[in-house]
Design an enzyme around this catalytic site. Structure first.
Site: not given
Ligand code: ADP
Ligand code: MG
Length: 399
Positions: A119, A207
Site C-alpha cells: 500500500y 492512493e
C-alpha cells in the site's frame, strides 16, 4: 475533483511510473478489441467508477456468488462475457453507499503475476503543512481492516514541499515496505515518480493500492485513485478535461456552472449564504435549533441576480427541501440589490416552501422594505439566531 483509475494511470505513466498496459472501453466490443491488443494470457476487466472497493463490490441483482467489479479473464471470450455482465449494471461497494454506481466504462488491462501487494498513498496533511506518504506491507483489499486492527503496520513519512523529494524519503518508504536490493531501488524511484505527479498536478490525494511486486521482481502500480485540489484546477486545463460529470452529483455540476460553491447534504432546510464562513455558521445554527441543513451553498461576494436565481433553482430542485433560509451580509454587495434578486428569483421559480431572509449590512433597511413590499410570503429575520428559529418553526408548522 476525482478521476477514473485508467485516467490516473495514464497520468502517472507520464511521470514514468510503472503501469501495466491497458485501455478504457465503453462497449463490449471495445473491451474485446482492447484485450486483443494486449499480450495476454491473463486479462483484467475493471469497472471504472469514482469509488474504491470494486474488487469486493457486488452488482445489484447478481447472484450471491457472482464476481465483483474487478475480474480476471483468461481468454478473449471470457473478457467479452465479463464485460457484458458489468456494463450498464449497478455496482455497490463500501464506498458507493447502498445506491451504488452504474458502470458505464471498463478498463481492460494486463494481468499481473502478483507475489506481494503493498500500500502506498500520498495526501496533503494540513496539520503539518506537508505531504504525508503512507506505506504499508499489508496492501490489497483489506487495508481498512489493517488500519483498524494493526495500525503499527502502517508507516507515515512526511515531505516538506519546500524541500521537495529527497532520496532518503524514498528509502524510508522502501524500508517500511521491507524491500531489499533491486526492489528497494524500484521503490525509491516509484515514490519519487508519484511525488512528482502529486505536486505537478496539485493532487490532494493519491492512493496506490495495491502497489505490487510481481513474481519476476518488478514493482507495478496496479490500482490508482486520485483526487485533485479543486481550487487549483484553473491551472491544469488538461486535468480538468478528465472530469467525468456523470460521476458527480447533478446539482453540484449545475452549481459549478454558475460558480456557486454547493454541497448537497441530508437535511431539509436549504441555505443560501454569502461567504463560506457565514455558510458554515448558518448550518451550525440550524442544527442548534434542532433541524438539519439540506445543503451548503456559498453564492460568493458578488452574487448577481442571475446567480441568486440559479441558486434558488438548485436548492429547490432538491425534493428534500422544505424551507429556505437566506442569510446574506451585504458588505461589498448592497442589501437592496440582494432583495431585488431574491424577489425576482422567488417569482421565477414559483416558490412553494417557506422562505426566511436575514439581511444585514449596507442599505439593510431599503432591502427589508423591498422584501416587505413585494407581497411575497417572505419572513424577515433580524439576526442569525432569529433567522434559524424562524425557518425551523416554519418548516415544523408546514409539516
Ligand atoms: P479496488 O481497490 O477498487 O477493489 P483494485 O484495482 O485494487 O480495485 O483491484 C482489486 C484486486 O484485484 C487487487 O488487490 C489485485 O489483487 C487484483 N488486481 C487488480 N488489477 C490486477 C491486475 N492488473 N492483475 C492482477 N490482479 C489484479
Ligand atoms: Mg485497490
Amino acid at each position: 475533483m476525482n478521476i477514473h483509475e485508467y485516467q490516473a494511470k495514464e497520468l502517472l505513466a507520464k511521470f514514468g511510473a510503472p503501469i501495466p498496459a491497458g485501455h478504457a472501453a465503453l462497449t463490449v466490443e471495445e473491451a474485446v478489441k482492447a484485450a486483443e491488443s494486449l499480450p495476454g494470457p491473463l486479462y483484467v476487466v475493471k469497472a471504472q467508477i469514482h469509488a474504491g472497493g470494486r474488487g469486493k463490490g457486488k452488482f445489484k441483482g447478481a447472484a450471491a456468488d457472482a464476481k465483483g467489479g474487478v475480474r480476471l479473464a483468461r481468454t478473449i471470450e471470457d473478457v467479452r462475457k465479463n464485460a457484458g455482465e458489468m456494463l450498464g449494471q449497478t455496482l455497490v461497494t463500501i464506498q458507493t453507499g447502498e445506491a451504488g454506481k452504474e458502470v458505464n466504462r471498463l478498463y481492460v488491462t494486463d494481468g499481473a503475476d502478483i507475489a506481494r501487494e503493498y500500500y502506498l498513498s500520498m495526501l496533503v496533511d494540513r496539520a503539518t503543512g506537508r505531504i504525508a506518504v503512507v506505506a504499508s506491507t499489508e496492501g490489497g483489499m483489506d487495508i481498512e481492516t489493517v488500519a483498524h486492527d494493526t495500525p503499527e503496520k502502517i508507516t507515515t513519512i512526511t515531505i516538506d514541499p519546500a524541500e521537495g523529494f529527497q532520496p532518503h524519503h524514498g528509502r524510508a518508504v522502501a524500508f517500511a515496505l521491507k524491500l531489499k536490493g533491486d526492489l528497494n531501488k524500484q521503490a525509491v524511484k516509484v515514490t519519487e515518480q508519484l511525488y512528482n505527479a502529486f505536486v505537478a498536478t496539485d493532487m490532494s490525494m493519491l492512493e496506490v493500492n495495491p502497489l505490487v511486486e510481481t513474481t519476476d521482481g518488478k514493482l507495478l502500480v496496479l490500482d490508482a485513485k486520485v483526487s485533485f485540489d479543486s481550487n487549483a484546477l484553473y491551472r491544469h486545463p488538461d486535468v480538468l478535461a478528465l472530469r467525468d460529470l456523470t460521476e458527480e452529483d447533478p446539482m453540484e455540476v449545475e452549481a459549478s456552472k454558475y460558480d456557486l460553491a454547493y454541497i448537497k447534504l441530508d437535511g431539509n432546510i436549504g441555505c443560501m449564504v454569502n461567504g463560506a464562513g457565514l455558510a458554515m455558521a448558518t448550518m451550525d445554527i440550524i442544527k442548534l435549533n434542532g433541524a438539519f441543513p439540506a445543503n451548503f451553498l456559498d453564492v460568493g461576494g458578488g452574487a448577481s441576480k442571475e446567480k441568486v436565481t440559479a441558486a434558488f433553482k438548485i436548492i429547490l430542485s432538491d425534493p428534500a427541501v422544505e424551507g429556505i433560509l437566506v442569510n446574506i451580509f451585504g458588505g461589498i454587495m448592497r442589501c437592496d440589490i440582494i432583495a431585488e434578486g431574491i424577489i425576482a428569483a422567488a417569482k421565477e421559480v414559483n416558490l412553494s416552501v417557506p422562505l426566511v431572509v436575514r439581511l444585514e449590512g449596507t442599505n439593510v433597511q431599503q432591502g427589508k422594505d423591498i422584501l416587505a413590499a413585494s407581497g411575497l410570503p417572505i419572513v424577515s429575520a433580524d439576526d442569525l439566531g432569529d433567522a434559524a428559529r424562524k425557518i425551523v418553526a416554519q418548516v415544523k408548522k408546514a409539516a
